[in-house]
Design a protein around this motif. Sequence first.
Motif, PDB file in Angstrom:
ATOM      1  N   ALA A  99       0.837  -1.193   0.000  1.00 54.25           N
ATOM      2  CA  ALA A  99       0.000   0.000   0.000  1.00 54.25           C
ATOM      3  C   ALA A  99       0.880   1.254   0.000  1.00 54.25           C
ATOM      4  O   ALA A  99       1.929   1.294   0.636  1.00 54.25           O
ATOM      5  N   GLN A 100       0.417   2.249  -0.737  1.00 54.30           N
ATOM      6  CA  GLN A 100       1.142   3.502  -0.824  1.00 54.30           C
ATOM      7  C   GLN A 100       0.955   4.282   0.484  1.00 54.30           C
ATOM      8  O   GLN A 100      -0.143   4.313   1.046  1.00 54.30           O
TER       9      GLN A 100
ATOM     10  N   ILE B  98      -0.190   6.617   7.611  1.00 56.36           N
ATOM     11  CA  ILE B  98      -1.548   6.553   7.057  1.00 56.36           C
ATOM     12  C   ILE B  98      -1.399   6.070   5.621  1.00 56.36           C
ATOM     13  O   ILE B  98      -0.913   6.796   4.761  1.00 56.36           O
ATOM     14  N   THR B  99      -1.786   4.810   5.376  1.00 53.88           N
ATOM     15  CA  THR B  99      -1.566   4.217   4.056  1.00 53.88           C
ATOM     16  C   THR B  99      -2.871   4.171   3.279  1.00 53.88           C
ATOM     17  O   THR B  99      -3.945   4.438   3.813  1.00 53.88           O
TER      18      THR B  99
ATOM     19  N   VAL C 224      -8.773   3.467   2.224  1.00 52.07           N
ATOM     20  CA  VAL C 224      -9.834   2.756   1.497  1.00 52.07           C
ATOM     21  C   VAL C 224     -10.754   2.033   2.469  1.00 52.07           C
ATOM     22  O   VAL C 224     -11.977   2.016   2.290  1.00 52.07           O
ATOM     23  N   SER C 225     -10.187   1.442   3.523  1.00 47.97           N
ATOM     24  CA  SER C 225     -11.068   0.705   4.441  1.00 47.97           C
ATOM     25  C   SER C 225     -11.967   1.667   5.205  1.00 47.97           C
ATOM     26  O   SER C 225     -13.142   1.364   5.447  1.00 47.97           O
ATOM     27  N   ALA C 226     -11.469   2.868   5.535  1.00 47.68           N
ATOM     28  CA  ALA C 226     -12.338   3.864   6.177  1.00 47.68           C
ATOM     29  C   ALA C 226     -13.444   4.292   5.217  1.00 47.68           C
ATOM     30  O   ALA C 226     -14.608   4.454   5.620  1.00 47.68           O
TER      31      ALA C 226
ATOM     32  N   THR D 201      -7.976  -5.614   2.066  1.00 47.80           N
ATOM     33  CA  THR D 201      -7.773  -6.956   2.588  1.00 47.80           C
ATOM     34  C   THR D 201      -6.485  -7.593   2.076  1.00 47.80           C
ATOM     35  O   THR D 201      -6.105  -8.644   2.561  1.00 47.80           O
ATOM     36  N   SER D 202      -5.801  -6.972   1.100  1.00 43.63           N
ATOM     37  CA  SER D 202      -4.519  -7.535   0.698  1.00 43.63           C
ATOM     38  C   SER D 202      -3.381  -6.886   1.475  1.00 43.63           C
ATOM     39  O   SER D 202      -2.224  -7.039   1.116  1.00 43.63           O
ATOM     40  N   ASP D 203      -3.731  -6.160   2.548  1.00 46.88           N
ATOM     41  CA  ASP D 203      -2.713  -5.629   3.457  1.00 46.88           C
ATOM     42  C   ASP D 203      -2.869  -6.387   4.773  1.00 46.88           C
ATOM     43  O   ASP D 203      -3.964  -6.430   5.336  1.00 46.88           O
ATOM     44  N   ILE D 204      -1.755  -6.988   5.243  1.00 47.46           N
ATOM     45  CA  ILE D 204      -1.882  -7.837   6.440  1.00 47.46           C
ATOM     46  C   ILE D 204      -2.333  -7.031   7.655  1.00 47.46           C
ATOM     47  O   ILE D 204      -3.027  -7.545   8.526  1.00 47.46           O
ATOM     48  N   ASN D 205      -1.991  -5.739   7.716  1.00 49.32           N
ATOM     49  CA  ASN D 205      -2.295  -4.965   8.928  1.00 49.32           C
ATOM     50  C   ASN D 205      -3.785  -4.871   9.168  1.00 49.32           C
ATOM     51  O   ASN D 205      -4.246  -4.965  10.312  1.00 49.32           O
ATOM     52  N   ILE D 206      -4.574  -4.690   8.080  1.00 48.69           N
ATOM     53  CA  ILE D 206      -6.015  -4.536   8.224  1.00 48.69           C
ATOM     54  C   ILE D 206      -6.626  -5.854   8.698  1.00 48.69           C
ATOM     55  O   ILE D 206      -7.376  -5.904   9.670  1.00 48.69           O
TER      56      ILE D 206
END
Lengths: 307, 94
Positions: free
Chosen positions: A45-46, A60-61, A66-68, A145-150
């Motif tokens: 993520a950028q 803040i990526t 996007v999830s917010a 969902t392709s970011d492990i942190n979320i």
Amino acid sequence: MNTKSRRFKAVDMLLLAGALLPILGAIALKVLTAVPSTEINITGAQIYFTIPMPLQPLLITEAQVVSAAVILAILFLCLYMTHGIAVVPNSKRQLVAEWIVEKCNNMVHTNMGEYFKGFAPFIAGIMALSALSSLSSLLGLFPPTSDINIVAGWAILVFGLITYYKLKGGVWLYAKSFAEPVPFLLPMNIISEAATPVSMSFRHYGNILSGSIISALLAAAFAGLSNLLLGWISPFIGNLELLRIGIPAVLSLYFDIFSGGLQAFIFATLTMMYVSGGFPQSEFEARKAKREAKKKAKQEAKLAKAA
Amino acid sequence: MLELAIGIILGGCAIGAGLAMIAGIGPGIGEGNAVAKACEAIGRQPECKGDVTSTMITGCVIAETTGLYGLVIAILLIFVAPKQFVNILLENIK
């Protein structure tokens, strides 16, 4: 409430705008900050900006933004669907909302039992969030969902719930469950307990991430292939990359729509299974009955004293 | 000499990623078995198709976990690890 009045329609429009604007804002932010490049680059993520914090800077990526946006869109969509509901359904959206609520209640009831029927909104919420986050890649956004942190955040939340409901049977019972069937297996049990959130988050994120990587690689491969196959007619037609039109959409049908929806369903199912499976039903009821008997005895003793 | 070292790092990461994906064999066989048995069950009792399908999908996804661990490690080895290893090498040379 008059559903034909001008005020009702204005509120409708406002709610729909509230559902669409966060997504459009996320797309605009992505378009404005995108770095132009001709090569394929598969990155995470950028990072939009960083906030200085005591321990380490808070990033803040794109995934968080996007999830917010997806959360806001779901909120306004729910408000739109429940706007102007009546005892006798008079609009299509109320029928859709009732269908969703009924299906979700049924699913939670069959999978978790009577005690957990209050879980239906949570399960529906996590399912909608996961599914719409994965589907946001159809709009060209970075799927959160392709970011492990979320996903790890959701999995840790679920792990907290599992532990909370396991502790309902008493701390001693919870501690004892680690030394079963033989005390020798204690380290193994601790590892397998910790593996629950890890496997939940890795499963979800691995599926979506591998899909997006394969999609990116295939898009690049189609560009090269069309240059090779059509380039002999003229370099101009070769550079148009005609094979990239339409063909990757077939793959997107599997990787984005089917896989994203399936993973949302699986995440919700596993949440239900783990939470209701870890809950010691008989122990909890025995403890409750004991506590109530104690309370009753105390009250009777008080009454006897007063008399 | 530095080129050789970096080449060994990149080659090692690529070979490791390939080896990590051997983990895909197990889930493949396991899911194949699960689907075959589900087909048999549906053939024997077509009325319980919905239940069998949803149970099968849940089981398949749980069986898939080990394969996904391998996949995540392969992705990390290709996209994340080489940069970090080269950085460690460069720091140690100084």
